[in-house]
Design an enzyme around this catalytic site. Structure first.
Site, PDB file in Angstrom:
ATOM      1  N   VAL A  74      43.711-116.442  -1.994  1.00  0.00           N
ATOM      2  CA  VAL A  74      44.965-115.929  -1.454  1.00  0.00           C
ATOM      3  C   VAL A  74      46.070-116.910  -1.817  1.00  0.00           C
ATOM      4  O   VAL A  74      45.838-118.107  -1.941  1.00  0.00           O
ATOM      5  CB  VAL A  74      44.911-115.712   0.085  1.00  0.00           C
ATOM      6  CG1 VAL A  74      44.045-114.510   0.426  1.00  0.00           C
ATOM      7  CG2 VAL A  74      44.437-116.938   0.817  1.00  0.00           C
ATOM      8  N   SER A  75      47.279-116.384  -1.998  1.00  0.00           N
ATOM      9  CA  SER A  75      48.384-117.193  -2.501  1.00  0.00           C
ATOM     10  C   SER A  75      49.052-118.057  -1.445  1.00  0.00           C
ATOM     11  O   SER A  75      49.641-119.077  -1.770  1.00  0.00           O
ATOM     12  CB  SER A  75      49.443-116.286  -3.138  1.00  0.00           C
ATOM     13  OG  SER A  75      48.879-115.587  -4.217  1.00  0.00           O
ATOM     14  N   THR A  76      48.996-117.639  -0.192  1.00  0.00           N
ATOM     15  CA  THR A  76      49.667-118.416   0.855  1.00  0.00           C
ATOM     16  C   THR A  76      48.688-118.784   1.956  1.00  0.00           C
ATOM     17  O   THR A  76      47.673-118.119   2.157  1.00  0.00           O
ATOM     18  CB  THR A  76      50.830-117.630   1.493  1.00  0.00           C
ATOM     19  OG1 THR A  76      50.292-116.523   2.231  1.00  0.00           O
ATOM     20  CG2 THR A  76      51.819-117.134   0.450  1.00  0.00           C
ATOM     21  N   GLN A  92      47.947-116.078   4.658  1.00  0.00           N
ATOM     22  CA  GLN A  92      46.998-115.003   4.361  1.00  0.00           C
ATOM     23  C   GLN A  92      45.577-115.479   4.601  1.00  0.00           C
ATOM     24  O   GLN A  92      45.324-116.673   4.706  1.00  0.00           O
ATOM     25  CB  GLN A  92      47.142-114.576   2.896  1.00  0.00           C
ATOM     26  CG  GLN A  92      48.506-114.010   2.543  1.00  0.00           C
ATOM     27  CD  GLN A  92      48.651-113.821   1.038  1.00  0.00           C
ATOM     28  OE1 GLN A  92      48.352-114.722   0.264  1.00  0.00           O
ATOM     29  NE2 GLN A  92      49.122-112.659   0.644  1.00  0.00           N
TER      30      GLN A  92
END
Length: 195
Positions: free
Chosen positions: A10-12, A15
């Site tokens: 996940v990018s952040t 999340q």
């Protein structure tokens, strides 16, 4: 038959990988063979979880991901990764690619992977182009580009400048205002040029 090694990203940090993990476990990946990256962009080359997953793979194993964009954003990088896996005798299985499960150990799977990687790159390029075009048009029209609004009035910044001129340490004045010293100096410069 080799092992299934799962990878989720996940990018952040806000999340979570719960849904990806569920899908990977349902596809037959053991929890011990699941590698994760939290808060890491697909554009970054260094991803600890992916590195560990790659190290865990041996000939006959299969790397399993839920969607193609979990591997990365660049077609070139994704195809290079797929070629590296193929050269090592490792398969790549994408659970949700083009509406179905794609396995690059088959010729059809390789072709679908290549096409979908190219489409993913094209989608990213088009999105980037639209954003740049929108920013250029707004800038040319003198419109607001968004971003964080100034929290301090010009009057507050001028008062801070007076305190500094009177001998107060700039770092302390900036801290009292809740900004960095560099930001305070930049705001003082901007306020002086607009006055």
């Amino acid at each position: 038959m080799g092992k299934l090694i799962g990878y989720a990203r996940v990018s952040t940090r806000a999340q979570d990988t719960d849904r990806q993990e569920q899908d990977l476990l349902a596809a037959g990946v053991r929890r011990d063979d699941l590698y994760l990256d939290h808060g890491v962009s697909g554009g970054r080359a260094e991803r600890a979880g992916l590195t560990k997953a790659m190290e865990a793979l041996h000939g006959g194993d299969t790397l399993v991901i839920t969607t193609l964009d979990r591997l990365g954003r660049s077609t070139h990088n994704m195809l290079a990764l797929a070629d590296d896996l193929r050269a090592r005798g490792v398969g790549l299985r994408v659970l949700n690619l083009g509406g179905g499960d794609v396995d690059t150990s088959t010729p059809t799977g390789q072709m679908v992977f290549t096409v979908m990687a190219a489409l993913g790159q094209m989608e990213l390029d088009i999105k980037r182009e639209r954003i740049n075009d929108s920013v250029s048009k707004r800038r040319a029209a003198g419109k607001d580009l968004g971003g964080r609004k100034a929290q301090f009035t010009d009057s507050q910044v001028r008062n801070a400048a007076r305190l500094i001129e009177a001998g107060e340490p700039a770092a302390q004045v900036a801290r009292d205002l809740g900004m960095s010293r560099a930001t305070l100096y930049r705001r003082m410069k901007d306020t002086a040029t607009t006055s």
